[in-house]
Design a protein around this motif. Structure first.
Motif, mmCIF file in Angstrom:
data_model
loop_
_atom_site.group_PDB
_atom_site.id
_atom_site.type_symbol
_atom_site.label_atom_id
_atom_site.label_comp_id
_atom_site.label_asym_id
_atom_site.label_seq_id
_atom_site.Cartn_x
_atom_site.Cartn_y
_atom_site.Cartn_z
ATOM 1 N N PRO A 3 0.800 -1.235 0.000
ATOM 2 C CA PRO A 3 0.000 0.000 0.000
ATOM 3 C C PRO A 3 0.829 1.281 0.000
ATOM 4 C CG PRO A 3 -0.046 -1.047 2.163
ATOM 5 C CD PRO A 3 0.634 -2.011 1.237
ATOM 6 N N THR A 4 2.148 1.170 0.238
ATOM 7 C CA THR A 4 2.976 2.384 0.243
ATOM 8 C C THR A 4 3.647 2.621 -1.121
ATOM 9 O OG1 THR A 4 4.952 1.229 1.045
ATOM 10 C CG2 THR A 4 3.455 2.103 2.727
ATOM 11 N N LYS A 5 3.336 1.850 -2.137
ATOM 12 C CA LYS A 5 3.899 2.117 -3.471
ATOM 13 C C LYS A 5 3.545 3.555 -3.893
ATOM 14 C CE LYS A 5 4.932 -1.591 -6.699
ATOM 15 N NZ LYS A 5 5.458 -2.733 -5.979
ATOM 16 N N PRO A 6 4.427 4.198 -4.689
ATOM 17 C CA PRO A 6 4.217 5.614 -5.006
ATOM 18 C C PRO A 6 2.874 5.901 -5.708
ATOM 19 C CG PRO A 6 6.385 4.865 -5.749
ATOM 20 C CD PRO A 6 5.658 3.655 -5.268
ATOM 21 N N ASP A 7 2.182 6.896 -5.228
ATOM 22 C CA ASP A 7 0.913 7.365 -5.796
ATOM 23 C C ASP A 7 -0.105 6.237 -6.007
ATOM 24 O OD1 ASP A 7 -0.726 9.438 -6.383
ATOM 25 O OD2 ASP A 7 0.165 9.932 -8.321
ATOM 26 N N TYR A 8 -0.165 5.344 -5.069
ATOM 27 C CA TYR A 8 -1.036 4.165 -5.152
ATOM 28 C C TYR A 8 -2.076 4.200 -4.025
ATOM 29 C CZ TYR A 8 -1.993 -0.941 -5.075
ATOM 30 O OH TYR A 8 -2.571 -2.174 -5.083
ATOM 31 N N GLN A 9 -2.202 5.352 -3.349
ATOM 32 C CA GLN A 9 -3.073 5.417 -2.177
ATOM 33 C C GLN A 9 -4.531 5.637 -2.599
ATOM 34 O OE1 GLN A 9 0.147 6.783 -2.175
ATOM 35 N NE2 GLN A 9 0.592 4.876 -1.101
ATOM 36 N N THR A 10 -5.443 5.315 -1.695
ATOM 37 C CA THR A 10 -6.853 5.575 -1.926
ATOM 38 C C THR A 10 -7.251 6.878 -1.214
ATOM 39 O OG1 THR A 10 -9.078 4.631 -1.845
ATOM 40 C CG2 THR A 10 -7.569 3.981 -0.062
ATOM 41 N N THR A 11 -8.528 7.114 -1.021
ATOM 42 C CA THR A 11 -8.993 8.414 -0.549
ATOM 43 C C THR A 11 -10.357 8.262 0.121
ATOM 44 O OG1 THR A 11 -9.200 10.726 -1.282
ATOM 45 C CG2 THR A 11 -10.152 9.058 -2.731
ATOM 46 N N ILE A 12 -10.813 9.300 0.846
ATOM 47 C CA ILE A 12 -12.143 9.240 1.492
ATOM 48 C C ILE A 12 -12.694 10.650 1.679
ATOM 49 C CG2 ILE A 12 -11.151 9.129 3.846
ATOM 50 C CD1 ILE A 12 -13.503 7.246 4.588
ATOM 51 N N VAL A 13 -13.992 10.780 1.426
ATOM 52 C CA VAL A 13 -14.684 12.068 1.561
ATOM 53 C C VAL A 13 -15.817 11.903 2.572
ATOM 54 C CG1 VAL A 13 -16.036 13.843 0.362
ATOM 55 C CG2 VAL A 13 -14.184 12.647 -0.851
ATOM 56 N N PHE A 14 -15.878 12.817 3.535
ATOM 57 C CA PHE A 14 -16.962 12.832 4.531
ATOM 58 C C PHE A 14 -17.830 14.070 4.291
ATOM 59 C CE2 PHE A 14 -13.456 10.597 6.542
ATOM 60 C CZ PHE A 14 -14.060 9.556 7.235
ATOM 61 N N ASN A 15 -19.141 13.912 4.430
ATOM 62 C CA ASN A 15 -20.023 15.065 4.276
ATOM 63 C C ASN A 15 -21.301 14.812 5.083
ATOM 64 O OD1 ASN A 15 -22.285 16.668 2.965
ATOM 65 N ND2 ASN A 15 -20.520 17.458 1.834
ATOM 66 N N GLY A 16 -21.755 15.826 5.788
ATOM 67 C CA GLY A 16 -23.011 15.659 6.532
ATOM 68 C C GLY A 16 -23.050 16.554 7.744
ATOM 69 N N PRO A 17 -24.123 16.449 8.524
ATOM 70 C CA PRO A 17 -24.319 17.385 9.636
ATOM 71 C C PRO A 17 -23.245 17.311 10.717
ATOM 72 C CG PRO A 17 -25.945 15.598 9.685
ATOM 73 C CD PRO A 17 -25.248 15.517 8.367
ATOM 74 N N ALA A 18 -22.563 16.163 10.868
ATOM 75 C CA ALA A 18 -21.540 16.050 11.917
ATOM 76 C C ALA A 18 -20.146 16.429 11.418
ATOM 77 C CB ALA A 18 -21.510 14.618 12.458
ATOM 78 N N VAL A 19 -20.052 16.727 10.102
ATOM 79 C CA VAL A 19 -18.727 16.853 9.464
ATOM 80 C C VAL A 19 -18.407 18.310 9.158
ATOM 81 C CG1 VAL A 19 -17.392 16.191 7.417
ATOM 82 C CG2 VAL A 19 -18.997 14.547 8.441
ATOM 83 N N LYS A 20 -17.146 18.687 9.386
ATOM 84 C CA LYS A 20 -16.679 20.040 9.064
ATOM 85 C C LYS A 20 -16.782 20.295 7.560
ATOM 86 C CE LYS A 20 -13.179 20.654 12.638
ATOM 87 N NZ LYS A 20 -11.752 20.415 12.856
ATOM 88 N N ALA A 21 -17.136 21.510 7.207
ATOM 89 C CA ALA A 21 -17.244 21.883 5.788
ATOM 90 C C ALA A 21 -15.949 22.534 5.326
ATOM 91 C CB ALA A 21 -18.410 22.842 5.598
#
Ligand SMILES: [Zn+2]
Length: 435
Positions: A373-391
């Motif tokens: 998982p540490t290979k270069p530029d091979y990472q994934t990502t995550i997006v949070f959105n909603g009433p409990a989450v900072k904008a």
């Protein structure tokens, strides 16, 4: 935190950090979720970066050597199409959906890996026919919530064409939209596989994969819209995540063909292997486990494997375990970019180019994952959105194991057992002593 909290987790299989870094402007729904929520840009996956181990980490907060799903498929060397880890009984750690269930929350899952036979309230389990006497509906019925599956198949089965994409994701999205609208589960987990399939077949950044990314953006929009129809939008937090990225390949490494030449296993004409093996490679695509039985010449094994073209690193079982992979392997090997492993025992060469005419056949790929998982530029990502989450917030990096404790907290829950990951405090709005 409010009672009646809702959480919707959408996994876009093979979504990488690079996808959002380079394409977010073209993706209206994901772009607006990022703008109005918190984007954790680079998420380091688990080793091996495969779909089933990763999805189990996402909902347990543990590494594979603890949660038990150390590969997609089981060790069944005599079978061309081994069983996948479909059933929750193989998961050795508490899951987010069981935690929610214990708190009397309703749960729903749509093709979420390794949930067959679970107590999920509304479950379409991911399980597909790999024996000639089974068919899709029969195996799924045994594994899912039977009445729920029949109902969804009756209403939306016409959208599906076996497990072909993008029709399978059309079916899954329609079923999820229906369930969010009519049942309003507290926890909903949706797994969409369109882009991963396109990447395997056509390449990581192919026009086909990019078209799938755009389709996924629209599907996320449809799912959010369903919560508006249901009247739950205002108290629903949304999570859009990837499980791993992919890397383009054009060469295969057939370690079992090498081990057959050494006399360490008995090959069979159809590329499978007799049970009398003393050394066995079990691929995870970008890397491979090597197992041994009644075998003492580990030095020679390591030397031999290290000399094969396309192998980047060889680590011991102990080191593999320290990295979260299967502690029972003798060695674990990592392929260089451009190479991947098969389990085939009877090929003309150890290292072979992928014939483009064979792409789309079993084990013939243009893109794969399963690497370190540490290979270069091979990472994934995550997006949070909603009433409990900072904008309008971004966080540079996190680990896949941090996701489960964060999801628990979004539901006002907490795992009782110690986890490998810790919740991402930076995404939460307001004071931290609210729960
Ligand atoms: Zn995946």
């Amino acid at each position: 935190m409010e009672a009646n909290q809702h959480l919707v987790i959408i996994s876009l299989d093979s979504l990488g950090f690079r996808d959002l870094r380079e394409h977010r402007e073209e993706l209206p729904i994901l772009n607006s979720l990022i703008a109005g929520g918190t984007w954790v840009k680079s998420v380091t996956g688990i080793y091996p970066t495969l779909t089933y181990p990763s999805h189990t980490t996402i909902i347990t907060g543990q590494y594979p050597n603890v949660h038990g799903i150390i590969n997609n498929t089981k060790i069944q060397p005599k079978r061309n199409s081994p069983d996948w880890y479909w059933y929750q009984k193989d998961v050795k750690s508490p899951t987010l959906y069981d935690l929610a269930h214990q708190k009397q929350m309703t749960t729903a899952a749509f093709l979420w890996p390794v949930t067959a036979g679970s107590k999920i309230t509304y479950n379409l389990a991911e399980i597909f026919p790999n024996r000639i006497w089974t068919n899709q509906v029969l195996v799924s019925l045994k594994a899912s919530s039977p009445l729920f599956l029949l109902k969804m198949n009756h209403k939306y089965g016409h959208l599906r064409n076996g497990i072909k994409q993008p029709q399978l994701d059309d079916f899954i999205t329609a079923s999820a939209v229906d369930t969010l609208t009519n049942q309003q589960p507290n926890l909903t987990m949706i797994h969409l596989v369109d882009m991963d399939s396109m990447r395997h077949r056509y390449g990581v950044r192919s026009p086909e994969a990019m078209a799938a990314l755009h389709r996924l953006d629209q599907r996320v929009g449809e799912i959010i819209e369903a919560t508006k129809q249901a009247g739950t939008f205002a108290d629903t937090n949304f999570v859009i995540l990837g499980d791993h990225y992919q890397i383009n390949v054009d060469k295969m490494i057939h370690l079992n063909t090498l081990f057959a030449q050494e006399g360490w296993l008995t090959k069979r004409p159809d590329q499978t292997i007799e049970d009398d093996w003393s050394v066995l490679a079990k691929t995870t695509d970008g890397s491979s486990y090597i197992y041994t039985k009644n075998f003492t010449d580990n030095l020679r094994l390591r030397e031999l494997v290290s000399s094969v073209e396309g192998i980047e690193t060889v680590i011991s079982g102990q080191e593999a375990s320290e990295r979260g992979a299967d502690a029972d392997c003798t060695l674990m090997v990592e392929a260089k970019e451009g190479y991947y492993f098969t389990d085939e025992s009877n090929r003309p060469q150890i290292v072979e180019e992928v014939d483009p005419a064979t792409l789309g056949e079993p084990d013939r790929y243009h893109g794969v994952h399963g690497y370190d998982p540490t290979k270069p530029d091979y990472q994934t990502t995550i997006v949070f959105n909603g009433p409990a989450v900072k904008a309008g917030e971004t966080i540079d990096s996190a680990n896949l194991v941090d996701e489960a404790p964060t999801f628990a907290r979004l539901l006002g829950l907490q795992f009782d057992n110690p986890l490998a990951g810790k919740y991402l405090d930076g995404i939460f709005k307001g004071v931290t002593d609210e729960i």
